[in-house]
Design a protein around this motif. Sequence first.
Motif, PDB file in Angstrom:
ATOM      1  N   LEU A 172       1.048   4.223  -8.657  1.00  0.00           N
ATOM      2  CA  LEU A 172       0.435   4.835  -7.485  1.00  0.00           C
ATOM      3  C   LEU A 172      -0.825   4.077  -7.069  1.00  0.00           C
ATOM      4  CD1 LEU A 172       0.787   8.666  -8.143  1.00  0.00           C
ATOM      5  CD2 LEU A 172       2.364   7.099  -7.011  1.00  0.00           C
ATOM      6  N   PRO A 173      -1.206   4.189  -5.795  1.00  0.00           N
ATOM      7  CA  PRO A 173      -2.433   3.508  -5.329  1.00  0.00           C
ATOM      8  C   PRO A 173      -3.662   3.969  -6.106  1.00  0.00           C
ATOM      9  CG  PRO A 173      -1.121   4.307  -3.475  1.00  0.00           C
ATOM     10  CD  PRO A 173      -0.498   4.878  -4.710  1.00  0.00           C
ATOM     11  N   ARG A 174      -4.628   3.078  -6.267  1.00  0.00           N
ATOM     12  CA  ARG A 174      -5.838   3.397  -7.028  1.00  0.00           C
ATOM     13  C   ARG A 174      -6.644   4.512  -6.382  1.00  0.00           C
ATOM     14  NH1 ARG A 174      -8.313  -2.465  -8.997  1.00  0.00           N
ATOM     15  NH2 ARG A 174      -6.557  -3.064 -10.342  1.00  0.00           N
ATOM     16  N   VAL A 175      -6.481   4.701  -5.086  1.00  0.00           N
ATOM     17  CA  VAL A 175      -7.253   5.725  -4.384  1.00  0.00           C
ATOM     18  C   VAL A 175      -6.621   7.109  -4.532  1.00  0.00           C
ATOM     19  CG1 VAL A 175      -8.152   4.105  -2.693  1.00  0.00           C
ATOM     20  CG2 VAL A 175      -5.985   5.268  -2.235  1.00  0.00           C
ATOM     21  N   THR A 176      -5.577   7.233  -5.342  1.00  0.00           N
ATOM     22  CA  THR A 176      -4.901   8.511  -5.535  1.00  0.00           C
ATOM     23  C   THR A 176      -5.881   9.571  -6.054  1.00  0.00           C
ATOM     24  OG1 THR A 176      -2.782   7.445  -6.004  1.00  0.00           O
ATOM     25  CG2 THR A 176      -3.055   9.693  -6.797  1.00  0.00           C
ATOM     26  N   ASN A 177      -5.796  10.771  -5.503  1.00  0.00           N
ATOM     27  CA  ASN A 177      -6.575  11.912  -5.979  1.00  0.00           C
ATOM     28  C   ASN A 177      -5.834  12.489  -7.191  1.00  0.00           C
ATOM     29  OD1 ASN A 177      -7.558  14.575  -6.420  1.00  0.00           O
ATOM     30  ND2 ASN A 177      -8.312  14.681  -4.315  1.00  0.00           N
ATOM     31  N   LYS A 185       3.336  -0.397  -2.635  1.00  0.00           N
ATOM     32  CA  LYS A 185       2.618  -0.689  -1.406  1.00  0.00           C
ATOM     33  C   LYS A 185       3.298   0.087  -0.283  1.00  0.00           C
ATOM     34  CE  LYS A 185       1.016  -5.285  -2.796  1.00  0.00           C
ATOM     35  NZ  LYS A 185       0.992  -6.740  -2.457  1.00  0.00           N
ATOM     36  N   PRO A 186       2.672   1.171   0.182  1.00  0.00           N
ATOM     37  CA  PRO A 186       3.304   1.994   1.213  1.00  0.00           C
ATOM     38  C   PRO A 186       3.633   1.174   2.461  1.00  0.00           C
ATOM     39  CG  PRO A 186       1.363   3.085   0.296  1.00  0.00           C
ATOM     40  CD  PRO A 186       1.349   1.685  -0.210  1.00  0.00           C
ATOM     41  N   TYR A 211       7.724   4.727   0.109  1.00  0.00           N
ATOM     42  CA  TYR A 211       7.182   4.378  -1.202  1.00  0.00           C
ATOM     43  C   TYR A 211       8.358   3.949  -2.075  1.00  0.00           C
ATOM     44  CZ  TYR A 211       2.826   6.692   0.177  1.00  0.00           C
ATOM     45  OH  TYR A 211       1.662   7.051   0.815  1.00  0.00           O
ATOM     46  N   VAL A 212       8.657   2.665  -2.055  1.00  0.00           N
ATOM     47  CA  VAL A 212       9.782   2.112  -2.811  1.00  0.00           C
ATOM     48  C   VAL A 212       9.341   0.805  -3.454  1.00  0.00           C
ATOM     49  CG1 VAL A 212      11.515   3.168  -1.285  1.00  0.00           C
ATOM     50  CG2 VAL A 212      10.725   0.829  -0.833  1.00  0.00           C
ATOM     51  N   SER A 213      10.182   0.278  -4.322  1.00  0.00           N
ATOM     52  CA  SER A 213       9.877  -0.981  -4.994  1.00  0.00           C
ATOM     53  C   SER A 213       9.672  -2.097  -3.976  1.00  0.00           C
ATOM     54  CB  SER A 213      11.024  -1.346  -5.943  1.00  0.00           C
ATOM     55  OG  SER A 213      10.877  -2.675  -6.417  1.00  0.00           O
ATOM     56  N   GLY A 214       8.676  -2.945  -4.246  1.00  0.00           N
ATOM     57  CA  GLY A 214       8.423  -4.085  -3.379  1.00  0.00           C
ATOM     58  C   GLY A 214       9.540  -5.104  -3.402  1.00  0.00           C
TER      59      GLY A 214
END
Length: 373
Positions: A113-118, A249-250, A282-285
Amino acid sequence: MPERIETTRRCGGCGIAIQTEDAKRPGYVPASAPEREPIICQRCFRIKNYNDASSVAIDQDDFLRLLGGIAQTRSLVVHIVDLFDFEGSLISGLQRFVGNNPVLLVVNKIDLLPRVTNWNRLRNWVQKQASANGLKVADVVLCSARRNIGFERVVQTVGELRGDRDVYVVGATNVGKSTLVNRLISDYSDLHRELTVSRYPGTTLDAVHIPLDDGRSIIDTPGIVYKSRLSEVVPRESLQAVLPEKPLKPMTYQLDARQTLFFGGLVRFDFVEGEHQSFTAYVSGGLPIHRTKLERADELYERHKGEMLSPPSKEGLDSVPPWTRHTLRIRPGADVDVFVSGLGWIQANGKRGSVVDVYAPRGVKVLVRDAML
């Protein structure tokens, strides 16, 4: 060729019938292994000598029979799930098997998940989704086996919840269960004693009991295979593209009604009805996404499947079940994900509602859920 079982010989560690044909199934011993008495299967050998609980898998019916005796035990049940494939790796109906035993839900792969995730919001989301699936949990711990994030907290929580209980570790295939078991072995057992052959009533011989220093045991259960996960039905050569190893990477697409997204040649997403709006994948790059008009989608697929629309390759197409269409209605103002087990999810960002069709291999789980992020 059917699996060859040597029914007269059983593992001196877990009691499973010895077989020499399939290293991924319980009871495997290499045919070239030296004759020893008592003989132990490769899985028990690796646990005993290397603190390595290599994973094995069984089908759903066998797994449910294995769970049948847990309610009669005094145990902590540690259920590990894959955050990327949450609904696909959550064990359906687990609650009815555990009785009054507490359940610790360990959520792996948070590094995707992105680092900015809450993280507090995510933890609350996990608890809500578990409850919606009928599972009561004593606690939730977020972690990453790959990055060794949060495992201190997992071990600490196991210690707080188990008391003088045994520890059952359960999970689907490829969710990181073996990494967790190995860590628990390292923290709670010196493995000086032989692996025990004792079993609780109602369990099968596929579970391995690993003795702990306090006289209790870790019960390592085989991974359950869910055919409702895309990762279980695609050709093996396609897994690298489907299963992400790096943070997601969304990818946001501004779509008008009657537009289509192809995720390789594995899944098709049609925006059938609704006002102009955005959808975030939101899937594999490693999985290419192609956009086209809905009226051209059938022709595009027939002309380019296995080539531009891949994976799978042309050679792998025959092994993938045919598509089933899922028509999903997203209500106005809803903050939801369209989830495809093993593929990831598409977040619907519109405020006025929409109708979408998802085409996925037959049997793969497709649903609408509250948005994760």
